[in-house]
Enzyme design. Sequence first.
Site, PDB file in Angstrom:
ATOM      1  N   ARG A 118      33.793  37.776  35.134  1.00 27.97           N
ATOM      2  CA  ARG A 118      33.078  36.641  35.753  1.00 27.97           C
ATOM      3  C   ARG A 118      32.455  35.876  34.604  1.00 27.97           C
ATOM      4  O   ARG A 118      31.530  36.368  33.941  1.00 27.97           O
ATOM      5  CB  ARG A 118      32.015  37.123  36.740  1.00 27.97           C
ATOM      6  CG  ARG A 118      31.113  35.996  37.221  1.00 27.97           C
ATOM      7  CD  ARG A 118      30.328  36.319  38.459  1.00 27.97           C
ATOM      8  NE  ARG A 118      31.189  36.306  39.631  1.00 27.97           N
ATOM      9  CZ  ARG A 118      30.748  36.232  40.888  1.00 27.97           C
ATOM     10  NH1 ARG A 118      29.448  36.180  41.138  1.00 27.97           N
ATOM     11  NH2 ARG A 118      31.587  36.226  41.894  1.00 27.97           N
ATOM     12  N   HIS A 145      37.815  30.377  41.809  1.00 32.42           N
ATOM     13  CA  HIS A 145      37.393  31.677  42.347  1.00 32.42           C
ATOM     14  C   HIS A 145      38.535  32.240  43.205  1.00 32.42           C
ATOM     15  O   HIS A 145      38.406  32.375  44.430  1.00 32.42           O
ATOM     16  CB  HIS A 145      36.118  31.497  43.166  1.00 32.42           C
ATOM     17  CG  HIS A 145      35.377  32.774  43.442  1.00 32.42           C
ATOM     18  ND1 HIS A 145      35.764  34.006  42.929  1.00 32.42           N
ATOM     19  CD2 HIS A 145      34.257  33.015  44.185  1.00 32.42           C
ATOM     20  CE1 HIS A 145      34.916  34.929  43.349  1.00 32.42           C
ATOM     21  NE2 HIS A 145      34.005  34.363  44.114  1.00 32.42           N
ATOM     22  N   GLN A 148      38.175  35.279  45.845  1.00 30.09           N
ATOM     23  CA  GLN A 148      37.484  34.944  47.087  1.00 30.09           C
ATOM     24  C   GLN A 148      38.445  34.362  48.121  1.00 30.09           C
ATOM     25  O   GLN A 148      38.424  34.712  49.305  1.00 30.09           O
ATOM     26  CB  GLN A 148      36.369  33.922  46.802  1.00 30.09           C
ATOM     27  CG  GLN A 148      35.652  33.445  48.047  1.00 30.09           C
ATOM     28  CD  GLN A 148      34.864  34.554  48.719  1.00 30.09           C
ATOM     29  OE1 GLN A 148      34.069  35.220  48.071  1.00 30.09           O
ATOM     30  NE2 GLN A 148      35.056  34.778  50.022  1.00 30.09           N
ATOM     31  N   ASP A 236      30.217  25.803  50.908  1.00 30.12           N
ATOM     32  CA  ASP A 236      29.663  26.711  49.906  1.00 30.12           C
ATOM     33  C   ASP A 236      28.298  26.160  49.498  1.00 30.12           C
ATOM     34  O   ASP A 236      27.967  25.003  49.777  1.00 30.12           O
ATOM     35  CB  ASP A 236      30.616  26.791  48.693  1.00 30.12           C
ATOM     36  CG  ASP A 236      30.244  27.914  47.726  1.00 30.12           C
ATOM     37  OD1 ASP A 236      29.380  28.751  48.071  1.00 30.12           O
ATOM     38  OD2 ASP A 236      30.803  27.949  46.617  1.00 30.12           O
ATOM     39  N   CYS A 275      31.693  31.721  51.491  1.00 23.98           N
ATOM     40  CA  CYS A 275      31.916  32.871  50.597  1.00 23.98           C
ATOM     41  C   CYS A 275      30.637  33.645  50.305  1.00 23.98           C
ATOM     42  O   CYS A 275      30.708  34.783  49.835  1.00 23.98           O
ATOM     43  CB  CYS A 275      32.585  32.407  49.311  1.00 23.98           C
ATOM     44  SG  CYS A 275      31.538  31.373  48.272  1.00 23.98           S
ATOM     45  N   ARG A 303      36.750  41.080  51.014  1.00 20.36           N
ATOM     46  CA  ARG A 303      36.834  41.081  49.548  1.00 20.36           C
ATOM     47  C   ARG A 303      37.352  42.446  49.072  1.00 20.36           C
ATOM     48  O   ARG A 303      38.135  42.542  48.134  1.00 20.36           O
ATOM     49  CB  ARG A 303      35.457  40.793  48.913  1.00 20.36           C
ATOM     50  CG  ARG A 303      34.920  39.395  49.140  1.00 20.36           C
ATOM     51  CD  ARG A 303      35.742  38.320  48.424  1.00 20.36           C
ATOM     52  NE  ARG A 303      35.874  38.530  46.997  1.00 20.36           N
ATOM     53  CZ  ARG A 303      34.982  38.143  46.084  1.00 20.36           C
ATOM     54  NH1 ARG A 303      33.893  37.499  46.457  1.00 20.36           N
ATOM     55  NH2 ARG A 303      35.180  38.358  44.788  1.00 20.36           N
TER      56      ARG A 303
HETATM   57  N1   CP Z   1      31.286  35.223  46.979  1.00 19.31           N
HETATM   58  C1   CP Z   1      30.985  35.859  45.841  1.00 19.31           C
HETATM   59  O1   CP Z   1      31.717  35.781  44.828  1.00 19.31           O
HETATM   60  O2   CP Z   1      29.859  36.596  45.910  1.00 19.31           O
HETATM   61  P1   CP Z   1      29.081  37.224  44.672  1.00 19.31           P
HETATM   62  O3   CP Z   1      28.614  36.069  43.800  1.00 19.31           O
HETATM   63  O4   CP Z   1      27.944  37.994  45.270  1.00 19.31           O
HETATM   64  O5   CP Z   1      30.028  38.101  43.914  1.00 19.31           O
END
Ligand code: CP
Length: 317
Positions: A118, A145, A148, A236, A275, A303
């Site tokens: 990440r 992403h 997701q 989002d 998400c 997920r």
């Molecule tokens: N949706 C998502 O990626 O959640 P987090 O940031 O908690 O990993």
Amino acid sequence: MSNFNLKKPYRHFLDLATLTRGEARDIIDKARALKIIATETGHGKGFIHPDRPLADKSLAMIFEKPSTRTRVSFEMSIHQLGGKAIVLQGNDMQLGRGETVADTAHVLSGFVDAVMLRADSHDSLLDMAAHATVPVINALTDYSHPCQIMADVLTFEEYRGPITGKKIAWSGDGNNVAVSWIHAAVLFDCELTLACPKEFCPPTQVMEWAANNGGKVTLTHDPAQAVEGADCIITDTWISMGDSDIDARIAILAPYQVNRKLMDLSNRDSLFMHCLPAHRGEEVTGEVIDGPRSVIWDEAENRLHAQKSILIWCFGK
Ligand code: CP
């Protein structure tokens, strides 16, 4: 992105745009099958896949930004598939003190079988993939992403059947999650209409990529137009990790809030997805996100199942 450092059949999972339609479909179908296996055993959270398809595989999970869903779902995924995760915070690593991504990629490739990242910057992800000799997975960057959206497609299909030909609407910031939805619309051949203010539209080159690849992806500044006939409305958070000018962003994005009035302009049985994390009263009202058409908890749980399928795909199994 090239997989030139990887021994076949290992593969990076960097963006949906780098997958073929067949690969994307296979990952979703495998995720559904993995969910059924996990659910039918009755072992709940203690489930371990009977075949342990990733036995003895290790995954380094690097976080330059906070995470709840991605971290827990990936750690549980590799555990349930028979492997092991090591969680690393970017600032606790030498990476946070200036060691290069390339050197980190070389070193980690000697220790672990896959790297999940990440990253603040998508360039860091690409750098990691270019220098690692093990699969690298995009766990969110400033650009996209993809993990997701695989969970989102899985969730939509659980409720409404094949997503091909369905109409998806996005209302809000044309951010990294929106970019991966644009990629998904092309791969899964669904209609996607995004309503975004002119200040926060998705990157032009992503819209051009969709058009050049036969995508039915439309951009408007009018949320009412976007949701007309929609089978699912998605939004989002307006304030992503690292954003500044918070008050200005909220003012610009306020007309794009998903509320009951907007939901009522879509199909009667349309779903709502997000998400997470969410900010009730900003991008979505509590009435919608906690209402009967919201599928956010299944979306979050999925997920786990999508991540397992992505891991197995990366290892060519
Ligand atoms: N949706 C998502 O990626 O959640 P987090 O940031 O908690 O990993």
